[in-house]
Design an enzyme around this catalytic site. Structure first.
Site, PDB file in Angstrom:
ATOM      1  N   CYS A  44      34.619  46.154  47.133  1.00 43.39           N
ATOM      2  CA  CYS A  44      34.659  44.932  47.946  1.00 43.39           C
ATOM      3  C   CYS A  44      33.666  44.947  49.094  1.00 43.39           C
ATOM      4  O   CYS A  44      33.349  43.895  49.646  1.00 43.39           O
ATOM      5  CB  CYS A  44      36.066  44.717  48.504  1.00 43.39           C
ATOM      6  N   HIS A  76      37.799  35.426  47.976  1.00 51.47           N
ATOM      7  CA  HIS A  76      37.240  36.781  48.035  1.00 51.47           C
ATOM      8  C   HIS A  76      36.461  37.064  46.740  1.00 51.47           C
ATOM      9  O   HIS A  76      36.988  37.686  45.826  1.00 51.47           O
ATOM     10  CB  HIS A  76      38.379  37.775  48.226  1.00 51.47           C
TER      11      HIS A  76
END
Length: 368
Positions: free
Chosen positions: A87, A324
């Site tokens: 991420c 996201h």
């Protein structure tokens, strides 16, 4: 290091953020990234770069950064490198480009990230029959390799972050994002893709009372729910990282990189990966903080540990509201800081935690 080689971001753009299977579902990673790369170059009136660095987590392989650079029309002479720090990949790509500028290897880099959850390939281990899986290991199983959701529940519980506080944080993220969208504050940073011009996820009308009705999403008795966690999303973001000498010659305002750090913690507490990096770069109280809101509880645990006031975080909403897109999210943080701080001045922090217990943080200041 000479001041001439200080890295500065002088242009920053992103795509709209779409829901997986939603508005951007027909765009693989190279087609998501290419228009964003072109827009960044156009904003700075730059025609070529030394390299393209893009974070990506679940894409098709084959060096998507190089493919996107070619699709963007940058020419066969421009290479590309794809970065996987889970991420944190998008922010890691930007700090890597900054390191190349500092080292004097080049002066102009496109850096950021891209993710298309909608078009990511299916994956299987080579067993008989094949064993399908949704993510690669974050850590050796014998050390502990929890999924993100259960790990977020553990981090929130150990930090004493209540469900009510998490829900209130999520409501604030959506409220801020909806207000920013309605006021047109995202317009200068968003590059339309295939006719899509706005983020798909933000929701109006959430209240703490409404969010309290959501059930735990990952562990019995846990506090992370579908409403106080991020979505699964598609999107791209990129910035132009140049030397101070280049910026000054062109007369471009920008964000100067003050400090950056990468850290790691126990993979069982992967949501806290950014905390040591944040503490390392925080030489002042930043005016604005963009922290990737993967889960409200995990985010609040990181902010508390780093001594950051949650009210300063995500002033126009964060990943809980906007989404996201894994490989792009770290770059989205810098795009958000760029467009806010160039209007107000001051300093900003971008940070996020990633799978395996890794984290990246960067401190910026506006320069004119």
């Amino acid at each position: 290091m000479s001041d001439e080689r200080t890295p500065v971001v002088v242009a920053a753009r992103r795509s709209p953020i779409g829901n997986a299977g939603g508005a951007l579902r027909g765009h693989p990673v190279d087609r998501l990234a290419a228009p964003v790369l072109r827009a960044v170059l156009a904003d700075a009136a730059v025609s070529t770069v030394d390299d393209v660095l893009l974070g990506n987590v679940f894409g098709p392989g084959g060096n998507p950064a190089r493919v996107a650079a070619l699709r963007a029309g940058l020419g066969a002479q421009v290479p590309g490198v794809t970065v996987d720090r889970q991420c944190a990949s998008g922010l890691a790509a930007i700090t890597l480009a900054a390191s190349l500028v500092r080292a004097g290897e080049g002066e102009v880099y496109l850096a950021g990230g891209v993710e298309s959850a909608s078009t990511a390939p299916y994956r299987a281990w080579r067993t008989e029959p094949p064993t399908w899986y949704t993510r690669a290991p974050f850590a050796p199983a014998e050390l502990g390799d929890p999924d993100m959701g259960p790990a977020a529940d553990r981090v929130a519980a150990e930090a004493g972050i209540s469900r009510t506080r998490q829900d209130a944080f999520a409501v604030r993220s959506h409220d801020r994002a909806v207000a920013a969208q309605r006021a047109g504050r995202f317009a200068a940073e968003v590059v339309p893709i295939g006719g899509v011009e706005r983020d798909e996820r933000p929701r109006a009308g959430f209240t703490v009372e409404r969010l309290a009705r959501f059930r735990p999403a990952f562990t019995p008795g846990g506090t992370a729910t579908a409403a106080n966690s991020c979505g699964v999303n598609d999107g791209a973001a990129a910035v132009l990282v140049v030397s101070e000498r280049f910026r000054r010659e062109r007369g471009l305002p920008g964000l100067r990189l003050v400090a950056s750090a990468t850290s790691a913690v126990d993979p069982n507490l992967l949501g806290l990966g950014a905390v040591p990096a944040m503490k390392s770069v925080l030489d002042r109280a930043p005016d604005v903080v963009e922290f990737n809101e993967a889960f409200a509880g995990q985010t609040l645990a990181c902010l508390d540990a780093a001594g950051i006031d949650e009210e300063t975080v995500s002033p126009d909403g964060g990943a809980i509201a906007l989404g996201h897109p894994w490989g792009a999210s770290g770059a989205v943080l810098v795009v958000r800081l760029f467009h806010r701080l160039l209007g107000t001045g001051g300093s900003g922090l971008s940070a996020l935690s990633a799978g395996g217990g890794v984290g990246v943080a960067a401190m910026w200041e506006a320069v004119s």
